[in-house]
Design an enzyme around this catalytic site. Structure first.
Site, mmCIF file in Angstrom:
data_model
loop_
_atom_site.group_PDB
_atom_site.id
_atom_site.type_symbol
_atom_site.label_atom_id
_atom_site.label_comp_id
_atom_site.label_asym_id
_atom_site.label_seq_id
_atom_site.Cartn_x
_atom_site.Cartn_y
_atom_site.Cartn_z
ATOM 1 N N GLY A 49 -12.780 3.259 -27.628
ATOM 2 C CA GLY A 49 -13.205 3.433 -29.004
ATOM 3 C C GLY A 49 -14.695 3.701 -29.010
ATOM 4 O O GLY A 49 -15.384 3.401 -28.024
ATOM 5 N N GLN A 54 -23.151 4.323 -32.305
ATOM 6 C CA GLN A 54 -23.287 4.347 -30.843
ATOM 7 C C GLN A 54 -23.723 5.706 -30.312
ATOM 8 O O GLN A 54 -24.090 5.822 -29.147
ATOM 9 C CB GLN A 54 -21.963 3.953 -30.175
ATOM 10 C CG GLN A 54 -21.600 2.492 -30.416
ATOM 11 C CD GLN A 54 -20.340 2.137 -29.650
ATOM 12 O OE1 GLN A 54 -19.245 2.391 -30.117
ATOM 13 N NE2 GLN A 54 -20.508 1.572 -28.476
ATOM 14 N N CYS A 92 -18.343 -3.170 -24.029
ATOM 15 C CA CYS A 92 -18.805 -2.221 -25.032
ATOM 16 C C CYS A 92 -19.680 -1.170 -24.353
ATOM 17 O O CYS A 92 -20.509 -1.508 -23.507
ATOM 18 C CB CYS A 92 -19.618 -2.963 -26.093
ATOM 19 S SG CYS A 92 -20.261 -1.892 -27.382
ATOM 20 N N LEU A 93 -19.488 0.086 -24.731
ATOM 21 C CA LEU A 93 -20.273 1.171 -24.137
ATOM 22 C C LEU A 93 -21.772 0.983 -24.385
ATOM 23 O O LEU A 93 -22.589 1.470 -23.613
ATOM 24 C CB LEU A 93 -19.821 2.527 -24.702
ATOM 25 C CG LEU A 93 -18.363 2.913 -24.442
ATOM 26 C CD1 LEU A 93 -18.043 4.250 -25.103
ATOM 27 C CD2 LEU A 93 -18.053 2.956 -22.956
ATOM 28 N N HIS A 134 -13.206 -4.336 -33.272
ATOM 29 C CA HIS A 134 -14.447 -4.095 -32.525
ATOM 30 C C HIS A 134 -15.227 -2.923 -33.143
ATOM 31 O O HIS A 134 -16.445 -3.031 -33.361
ATOM 32 C CB HIS A 134 -14.088 -3.818 -31.053
ATOM 33 C CG HIS A 134 -15.260 -3.559 -30.147
ATOM 34 N ND1 HIS A 134 -15.590 -4.386 -29.102
ATOM 35 C CD2 HIS A 134 -16.176 -2.544 -30.139
ATOM 36 C CE1 HIS A 134 -16.671 -3.885 -28.490
ATOM 37 N NE2 HIS A 134 -17.038 -2.765 -29.099
ATOM 38 N N GLU A 135 -14.516 -1.827 -33.429
ATOM 39 C CA GLU A 135 -15.219 -0.635 -33.955
ATOM 40 C C GLU A 135 -15.709 -0.854 -35.382
ATOM 41 O O GLU A 135 -16.804 -0.407 -35.748
ATOM 42 C CB GLU A 135 -14.318 0.607 -33.866
ATOM 43 C CG GLU A 135 -13.887 0.989 -32.451
ATOM 44 C CD GLU A 135 -15.020 1.056 -31.427
ATOM 45 O OE1 GLU A 135 -16.149 1.399 -31.810
ATOM 46 O OE2 GLU A 135 -14.761 0.733 -30.249
ATOM 47 N N HIS A 138 -18.867 -2.628 -35.407
ATOM 48 C CA HIS A 138 -20.011 -1.741 -35.149
ATOM 49 C C HIS A 138 -20.549 -1.142 -36.441
ATOM 50 O O HIS A 138 -21.761 -0.981 -36.595
ATOM 51 C CB HIS A 138 -19.599 -0.568 -34.243
ATOM 52 C CG HIS A 138 -19.730 -0.845 -32.773
ATOM 53 N ND1 HIS A 138 -20.926 -1.160 -32.183
ATOM 54 C CD2 HIS A 138 -18.811 -0.832 -31.779
ATOM 55 C CE1 HIS A 138 -20.740 -1.331 -30.877
ATOM 56 N NE2 HIS A 138 -19.460 -1.146 -30.594
HETATM 57 ZN ZN ZN Z 1 -18.570 -1.402 -28.793
#
Ligand code: ZN
Length: 157
Positions: A49, A54, A92-93, A134-135, A138
């Protein structure tokens, strides 16, 4: 390949509530390009995701990579969440190399607009429910590290 730079922990945009996307933007080249680039960037980074902040874009937009079939969610809200929760490891990226266990609702209902501008409601459970949570975090300036019960791998940020 239009891969964008992923913003990392410490970038102020990751801590802001993202801007609601105006319905007039649906179907525009700008939004279509953003969504395509987000998918490319997520796949390149092997994520499941990715949220617009991000890639440095202030917009209520995220991509969910469900069984290798990525789809966009725009202006999402969680309308229902189960009281039953599950503890599982996340990463997480934007926080590379760091992993920890996070408690999330087992099931959620999410209302969002898809990329064609159609309103959708999806019921999700398990991993998909976790990715949604999670997204959507963000898009509200919340990172998984805020919710970690126990760091499992990598240096605690
Ligand atoms: Zn993340």
């Amino acid at each position: 390949m239009p891969i964008r730079t992923i913003t990392k922990l410490g970038a102020p945009i990751l801590r802001a509530v993202a801007e609601t996307t105006d319905p007039r933007r649906y179907g525009t080249a700008e939004l279509t390009t953003l969504l395509r680039d987000m998918v490319e960037t997520m796949i390149d980074a092997e994520g499941i995701g990715i949220a617009a902040p991000q890639v440095g874009v202030d917009a209520q937009v995220a991509i969910i990579n469900h069984r290798d079939e990525p789809f966009a969610i725009i202006n999402p809200t969680i309308t229902k969440r189960s009281l039953r929760t599950e503890l599982a490891e996340e990463g997480c990226l934007s926080v590379p190399g760091v992993f920890g266990t996070v408690r999330r609702s087992l099931k959620v209902s999410v209302r969002f607009t898809d990329e064609s501008g159609t309103e959708q409601t999806v019921q999700a459970s398990g991993l998909l429910a976790r990715v949604f949570q999670h997204e959507i975090d963000h898009l509200n300036g919340v990172l998984f590290v805020d919710r970690v019960q126990r760091f499992t791998r990598g240096a605690r940020p």
